[in-house]
Design an enzyme around this catalytic site. Structure first.
Site, PDB file in Angstrom:
ATOM      1  N   GLY A  11       0.548  -1.187  -0.119  1.00 36.27           N
ATOM      2  CA  GLY A  11      -0.013   0.217  -0.144  1.00 36.27           C
ATOM      3  C   GLY A  11       0.761   1.341  -0.027  1.00 36.27           C
ATOM      4  N   ASN A  13       1.500   3.014  -2.527  1.00 38.33           N
ATOM      5  CA  ASN A  13       0.870   4.035  -3.489  1.00 38.33           C
ATOM      6  C   ASN A  13      -0.201   4.228  -2.925  1.00 38.33           C
ATOM      7  OD1 ASN A  13       2.200   4.220  -6.055  1.00 38.33           O
ATOM      8  ND2 ASN A  13       2.212   2.013  -5.661  1.00 38.33           N
ATOM      9  N   MET A  88      -3.867  -6.861  -7.112  1.00 36.26           N
ATOM     10  CA  MET A  88      -3.791  -8.117  -8.006  1.00 36.26           C
ATOM     11  C   MET A  88      -4.526  -8.930  -8.518  1.00 36.26           C
ATOM     12  SD  MET A  88      -0.354  -6.893  -7.858  1.00 36.26           S
ATOM     13  CE  MET A  88       0.405  -8.415  -8.743  1.00 36.26           C
ATOM     14  N   ASN A 105      -5.066   2.436 -13.061  1.00 41.83           N
ATOM     15  CA  ASN A 105      -4.014   1.601 -12.411  1.00 41.83           C
ATOM     16  C   ASN A 105      -2.855   2.201 -12.577  1.00 41.83           C
ATOM     17  OD1 ASN A 105      -3.105  -1.031 -11.576  1.00 41.83           O
ATOM     18  ND2 ASN A 105      -2.658  -1.387 -13.874  1.00 41.83           N
ATOM     19  N   HIS A 107       1.022   1.041 -13.285  1.00 42.42           N
ATOM     20  CA  HIS A 107       1.967  -0.352 -13.716  1.00 42.42           C
ATOM     21  C   HIS A 107       3.309  -0.007 -13.808  1.00 42.42           C
ATOM     22  CE1 HIS A 107       2.357  -4.043 -16.029  1.00 42.42           C
ATOM     23  NE2 HIS A 107       3.173  -3.230 -16.540  1.00 42.42           N
TER      24      HIS A 107
HETATM   25  C1  GRF Z   1       3.506  -1.375  -7.628  1.00 40.96           C
HETATM   26  O1  GRF Z   1       4.712  -1.214  -8.038  1.00 40.96           O
HETATM   27  C2  GRF Z   1       2.496  -0.932  -8.770  1.00 40.96           C
HETATM   28  O2  GRF Z   1       3.053  -0.449  -9.965  1.00 40.96           O
HETATM   29  C3  GRF Z   1       1.964  -2.376  -8.915  1.00 40.96           C
HETATM   30  O3  GRF Z   1       1.815  -2.994  -7.657  1.00 40.96           O
HETATM   31  C4  GRF Z   1       2.803  -2.425  -6.726  1.00 40.96           C
HETATM   32  C5  GRF Z   1       2.195  -1.705  -5.662  1.00 40.96           C
HETATM   33  O4  GRF Z   1       2.907  -1.376  -4.538  1.00 40.96           O
HETATM   34  N1  GRF Z   1       0.725  -2.342  -9.747  1.00 40.96           N
HETATM   35  P1  GRF Z   1       2.412  -0.812  -3.259  1.00 40.96           P
HETATM   36  O5  GRF Z   1       1.351  -1.943  -2.634  1.00 40.96           O
HETATM   37  O6  GRF Z   1       1.512   0.328  -3.464  1.00 40.96           O
HETATM   38  O7  GRF Z   1       3.518  -0.578  -2.309  1.00 40.96           O
END
Ligand code: GRF
Length: 202
Positions: A11, A13, A88, A105, A107
């Site tokens: 988490g 992000n 995921m 999203n 990526h």
């Molecule tokens: C990130 O690298 C994003 O690009 C991918 O999943 C990861 C999530 O990381 N889709 P976090 O859980 O936000 O730390």
């Protein structure tokens, strides 16, 4: 604008969204959902006073019903835009069309290169010299939706996938909040309407 976030993992992000956009410019992170009850993302949400709930696959007869339950919960919390921040799981077409401002999203590759799982490892195997991050609308394909923002970094000696991800993290944490701000401001347009071309007003 009310934003719902779906996250399966750490988490980081989500944290960037909580730190940089939540409670500013009319943007509220109103709900965080996960497929994993133990996802640290849920705890980050609760720490920030945001509603958080998990929807484990085993609790539902199939994926479509699980997605319906998530959409129902997000609608109750008046979510308009959904952000996938390390979620995921694939989402059903009905879920994708259920939110007026769309589903986006982040990526860890420069799409259309290296879609799907293990994007950074795919890029390393290809031996690219420039890596990057894409924020895009989600459509029914795997990482095939219209691109909103991209940012790149040149890594002549990239190291392994973990090292590259470490270098990409700050780009993700910049780009995803930026995309949410732009969408909330009404600055992201499909031009012509209905097409996959995105025009961002700066
Ligand atoms: C990130 O690298 C994003 O690009 C991918 O999943 C990861 C999530 O990381 N889709 P976090 O859980 O936000 O730390």
């Amino acid at each position: 604008m009310n934003v719902g976030v779906l996250a399966s993992g750490a988490g980081s992000n989500l944290q960037a969204l909580l730190d940089l956009v939540h409670g500013r410019d009319g943007i509220r992170i109103s709900a965080v959902a996960s497929d994993r009850p133990q996802a640290p993302a849920l705890e980050r949400a609760r720490q920030a006073g945001v509603e958080a709930l998990s929807f484990p696959r085993v609790d539902f007869a199939d994926r479509v019903l699980r997605d319906e339950a998530i959409a129902h919960w997000l609608h109750e919390l008046e979510v308009e835009l959904v952000v996938l921040a390390g979620y995921m799981q694939l989402l059903s077409p009905a879920f994708l069309s259920a939110f007026p401002a769309g589903v986006i999203n982040v990526h860890p590759a420069l799409l259309p290169a290296f879609p799907g799982l293990n994007a950074v490892q795919q890029a390393l195997d290809y031996d690219v010299k420039v890596f990057g991050v894409t924020v895009h609308y989600v459509d029914e394909g795997i990482d095939t939706g219209p691109v909103i923002l991209q940012r790149s970094i040149e890594l002549a000696v990239p190291g392994d996938a973990a090292a590259v991800l470490e270098r990409l993290r700050p780009l993700e944490h910049e780009l995803l909040p930026e995309a949410v701000q732009l969408i909330a401001r009404g600055a992201v347009h499909r031009d012509p309407p209905g097409s996959r071309r995105i025009r961002v007003e700066r």
